[in-house]
Design a protein around this motif. Structure first.
Motif, short mmCIF file in Angstrom:
data_model
loop_
_atom_site.label_atom_id
_atom_site.label_comp_id
_atom_site.label_asym_id
_atom_site.label_seq_id
_atom_site.Cartn_x
_atom_site.Cartn_y
_atom_site.Cartn_z
N ARG A 65 0.82 -1.21 0.00
CA ARG A 65 0.00 0.00 0.00
C ARG A 65 0.86 1.26 0.00
N PHE A 66 2.12 1.13 0.37
CA PHE A 66 2.99 2.29 0.49
C PHE A 66 4.12 2.28 -0.54
N ARG A 69 6.55 5.47 -2.93
CA ARG A 69 6.59 6.69 -2.12
C ARG A 69 8.02 7.06 -1.74
N LEU A 76 10.32 -1.31 3.69
CA LEU A 76 8.97 -1.24 4.23
C LEU A 76 8.56 -2.58 4.85
N ILE A 108 0.56 -1.41 9.84
CA ILE A 108 0.41 -0.18 9.07
C ILE A 108 0.87 1.03 9.87
N LYS A 112 3.68 3.76 8.78
CA LYS A 112 3.39 5.19 8.75
C LYS A 112 4.34 5.96 9.66
N PHE A 115 7.61 6.50 7.86
CA PHE A 115 7.56 7.60 6.90
C PHE A 115 7.58 8.95 7.63
#
Length: 272
Positions: A65-66, A69, A76, A108, A112, A115
């Motif tokens: 999902r990431f 980026r 990740l 998740i 997050k 990031f």
């Protein structure tokens, strides 16, 4: 009979369903071993490791999902695995909650957080990082409600903190990202960089302080001595040329220069 839409159609759906069931059953067995304090520590550690490997596909699913980026997919997955391990250590199977349901928010959340921390060019306290996120959200909401940008006081009332904290959070936002001096302004490799636009140090700057310190001393000199200094050090004339210009001997010029420089040297030392 209609096929179950949750798993797809035909043989592929049956395989997916059976695979999920097997994973669920194996997971339950491993959690039973992990939570059994009567078993040897080695067996419990092995069950914990098997649980990590068993649920790695869940981590990879969350990490996808990431993608795109700016961070490698492998990084990740590693960060998400940390969230998976935390979930395994905290999970209580007797609550009747599906492990994947329990672990997904933690995985998740870990990605997050990665990031969020990765984006800060200068390390700032976690409190300010979280405050910045609240400010961004509140600013967006208040802008829609008010039809203009909110004031710090309006933000403080919405978030529930002081105006000083809002200002501190806004200032900390400047550390969230920086631009490399080698980055081009048009995104092309051939474009000029910010470094090309920066000026260089003026080599004459280091002499400004000296010149400003000497000016008052020059004003106090005898006109002839002052003229000799100017001819020697500002017009780069030799002592012989100065003697011809002033109308005295070269020897006299030498004595006057020596005496004048000694006087100025003492005056500068006293000024310090």
């Amino acid at each position: 009979m209609k096929p179950d839409s949750r798993w797809g159609t035909g043989a592929a759906g049956d395989v997916a369903a059976s695979g999920a069931d097997l994973t669920r059953e194996r997971s339950a067995q491993l959690f039973a071993i992990l939570s059994d304090d009567s078993l040897p520590e080695q067996d419990r550690a092995g069950a914990r490791e098997d649980l990590v490997h068993l649920h790695l596909p869940l981590v990879e699913h969350c990490a996808r999902r990431f993608r795109n980026r700016g961070e490698p997919f492998e990084d990740l997955v590693q960060v998400g695995t940390i969230g998976l391990i935390k979930s395994i250590d905290r999970f209580e199977s007797q609550r009747g909650v599906e492990f994947s349901t329990y672990a997904t928010p933690t995985i998740i959340g870990e990605i997050k957080r990665y990031f969020r921390d990765k984006g800060w060019a200068i390390r700032v306290p976690r409190r300010l990082q979280e405050l910045r996120m609240h400010i961004v959200t509140a600013t967006s909401e208040l802008t829609q409600d008010l039809g203009r940008s909110p004031t710090p006081r309006e933000l403080s009332e919405r978030i529930g903190c002081t105006v000083e904290e809002i200002i501190e959070g806004m200032e900390s936002s400047n550390a969230y990202s920086t631009l490399s001096l080698d980055a081009t302004d048009d995104g092309e490799e051939q474009g000029g960089s910010m470094l090309d636009a920066l000026g260089i140090d003026d080599p004459n700057l280091e002499h400004v302080e000296v010149r400003e310190s000497i000016k008052p001393m020059l004003d106090q000199l005898d006109p002839r001595e002052k003229r000799i200094l100017v001819l020697r050090f500002f017009k780069n004339m030799t002592q012989t040329q100065i003697a011809e210009e002033v109308g005295i001997s070269q020897m006299h010029v030498s004595r006057l220069l020596t005496r004048t420089l000694d006087q100025m040297r003492v005056a500068m030392q006293d000024a310090r």
